[in-house]
Every structure is written in C-alpha cells, then in structure tokens.
Design a protein around this motif. Sequence first.
Motif, PDB file in Angstrom:
ATOM      1  N   ALA A  22      -0.546   3.652   9.528  1.00  0.00           N
ATOM      2  CA  ALA A  22       0.209   2.425   9.258  1.00  0.00           C
ATOM      3  C   ALA A  22      -0.387   1.271  10.071  1.00  0.00           C
ATOM      4  N   GLY A  23      -0.507   0.128   9.400  1.00  0.00           N
ATOM      5  CA  GLY A  23      -1.127  -1.035  10.025  1.00  0.00           C
ATOM      6  C   GLY A  23      -2.612  -1.152   9.759  1.00  0.00           C
ATOM      7  N   GLY A  24      -3.191  -0.095   9.216  1.00  0.00           N
ATOM      8  CA  GLY A  24      -4.619  -0.089   8.944  1.00  0.00           C
ATOM      9  C   GLY A  24      -4.966  -0.739   7.619  1.00  0.00           C
ATOM     10  N   SER A  25      -6.249  -0.641   7.286  1.00  0.00           N
ATOM     11  CA  SER A  25      -6.761  -1.285   6.068  1.00  0.00           C
ATOM     12  C   SER A  25      -7.610  -0.317   5.256  1.00  0.00           C
ATOM     13  N   ARG A  32      -0.500  -9.252   1.966  1.00  0.00           N
ATOM     14  CA  ARG A  32      -1.175  -8.109   2.605  1.00  0.00           C
ATOM     15  C   ARG A  32      -2.363  -7.624   1.792  1.00  0.00           C
ATOM     16  N   PHE A  33      -2.262  -7.702   0.472  1.00  0.00           N
ATOM     17  CA  PHE A  33      -3.329  -7.220  -0.413  1.00  0.00           C
ATOM     18  C   PHE A  33      -4.025  -8.416  -1.055  1.00  0.00           C
ATOM     19  N   THR A  34      -5.318  -8.245  -1.315  1.00  0.00           N
ATOM     20  CA  THR A  34      -6.089  -9.274  -2.004  1.00  0.00           C
ATOM     21  C   THR A  34      -6.928  -8.629  -3.096  1.00  0.00           C
ATOM     22  N   ILE A  35      -6.797  -9.132  -4.310  1.00  0.00           N
ATOM     23  CA  ILE A  35      -7.621  -8.665  -5.415  1.00  0.00           C
ATOM     24  C   ILE A  35      -8.770  -9.643  -5.609  1.00  0.00           C
ATOM     25  N   SER A  78      -2.634  -4.280   6.603  1.00  0.00           N
ATOM     26  CA  SER A  78      -1.276  -4.034   7.125  1.00  0.00           C
ATOM     27  C   SER A  78      -0.559  -2.992   6.279  1.00  0.00           C
ATOM     28  N   LEU A  79      -1.222  -1.899   6.052  1.00  0.00           N
ATOM     29  CA  LEU A  79      -0.673  -0.870   5.182  1.00  0.00           C
ATOM     30  C   LEU A  79       0.578  -0.235   5.783  1.00  0.00           C
ATOM     31  N   LYS A  80       1.498   0.124   4.886  1.00  0.00           N
ATOM     32  CA  LYS A  80       2.759   0.734   5.271  1.00  0.00           C
ATOM     33  C   LYS A  80       2.871   2.108   4.614  1.00  0.00           C
ATOM     34  N   PRO A  81       3.668   2.994   5.174  1.00  0.00           N
ATOM     35  CA  PRO A  81       3.850   4.309   4.538  1.00  0.00           C
ATOM     36  C   PRO A  81       4.308   4.194   3.081  1.00  0.00           C
ATOM     37  N   GLN A 130      -6.285   8.367  -4.513  1.00  0.00           N
ATOM     38  CA  GLN A 130      -5.132   8.577  -3.642  1.00  0.00           C
ATOM     39  C   GLN A 130      -5.239   7.730  -2.381  1.00  0.00           C
ATOM     40  N   VAL A 131      -4.158   7.041  -2.067  1.00  0.00           N
ATOM     41  CA  VAL A 131      -4.034   6.324  -0.803  1.00  0.00           C
ATOM     42  C   VAL A 131      -2.828   6.892  -0.071  1.00  0.00           C
ATOM     43  N   THR A 132      -3.057   7.339   1.155  1.00  0.00           N
ATOM     44  CA  THR A 132      -1.988   7.907   1.956  1.00  0.00           C
ATOM     45  C   THR A 132      -1.927   7.161   3.287  1.00  0.00           C
ATOM     46  N   VAL A 133      -0.752   6.621   3.580  1.00  0.00           N
ATOM     47  CA  VAL A 133      -0.555   5.875   4.817  1.00  0.00           C
ATOM     48  C   VAL A 133       0.404   6.662   5.691  1.00  0.00           C
ATOM     49  N   SER A 134      -0.064   7.067   6.844  1.00  0.00           N
ATOM     50  CA  SER A 134       0.759   7.860   7.752  1.00  0.00           C
ATOM     51  C   SER A 134       1.513   6.945   8.715  1.00  0.00           C
ATOM     52  N   SER A 135       2.704   7.385   9.093  1.00  0.00           N
ATOM     53  CA  SER A 135       3.522   6.567  10.006  1.00  0.00           C
ATOM     54  C   SER A 135       3.243   6.904  11.455  1.00  0.00           C
TER      55      SER A 135
END
Length: 121
Positions: free
Chosen positions: A14-17, A64-67, A82-85, A116-121
């Motif tokens: 979490a918080g990563g990119s 947070r996201f940009t295309i 700023s990825l979130k779970p 797959q995108v996995t965001v850990s807390s």
Amino acid sequence: QVQLVESGGGLVEAGGSLRLSCAASGSRYAMGWFRQTPGKEREFVASISRSGAITYYADSVKGRFTISKDNTKNTVYLQMNSLKPEDTAVYYCARRSIDWPDRLATRYDYWGQGTQVTVSS
C-alpha cells in the motif's frame, strides 16, 4: 485480428506504484482500463482518446492514476500511484471501434487477457 496484451501487474505494498502497459494492434481508437474482482462486475478505471487530449477517470482513482498513450508504440499506459488494498483486482485493457472514450464496458469491442494487481496492506 485485434490483439491487446497487458503487462506490468504484480504485488505491491500500500502506498506504492505500478505502471501497466497495453500493447494494442492499431492506435486509431479510444482505449480504456477496467478492473474486476471475484463476484463483482467489471469496473471502469480510466479511458483516453486517440490523441490523448480527452481522458476520463473513475472517482475512486482520480488524482492517483494517470492514463496515457504512445501512438508510435501502439501502447496505452496506466500509471498507478498511492495504491490501496481496494485497488486489488485483475486489470483489463480495452479498445473501442471509434475514437470516443467511454466509461461503459459494453461499449468496448476488444479486450486483453488481464493482468493481476495485488496491493498488500
């Protein structure tokens, strides 16, 4: 034959990119990113016009996201910061048959296989 190939997914704290890429055959059309979690409908994330001048974002990812896209490489990107779970999902790239970005999944004619995108807390 239209082909869309996503890459760049993975596991991040979490918080990563992460930056997702979608290599598409043909760059003359609007493109979009969607995501889906088990048991839920596919959810709009972001879309972009051929030139990149028009972009739309889901409220949940705005800021947070940009295309973006590189027409010389026929590639669309989704920079995710700023990825979130709750961003955890399979992310799909999609292409319309016209140059008009849209938020509705049903208006896209071609889809990638997902990453797959996995965001850990």
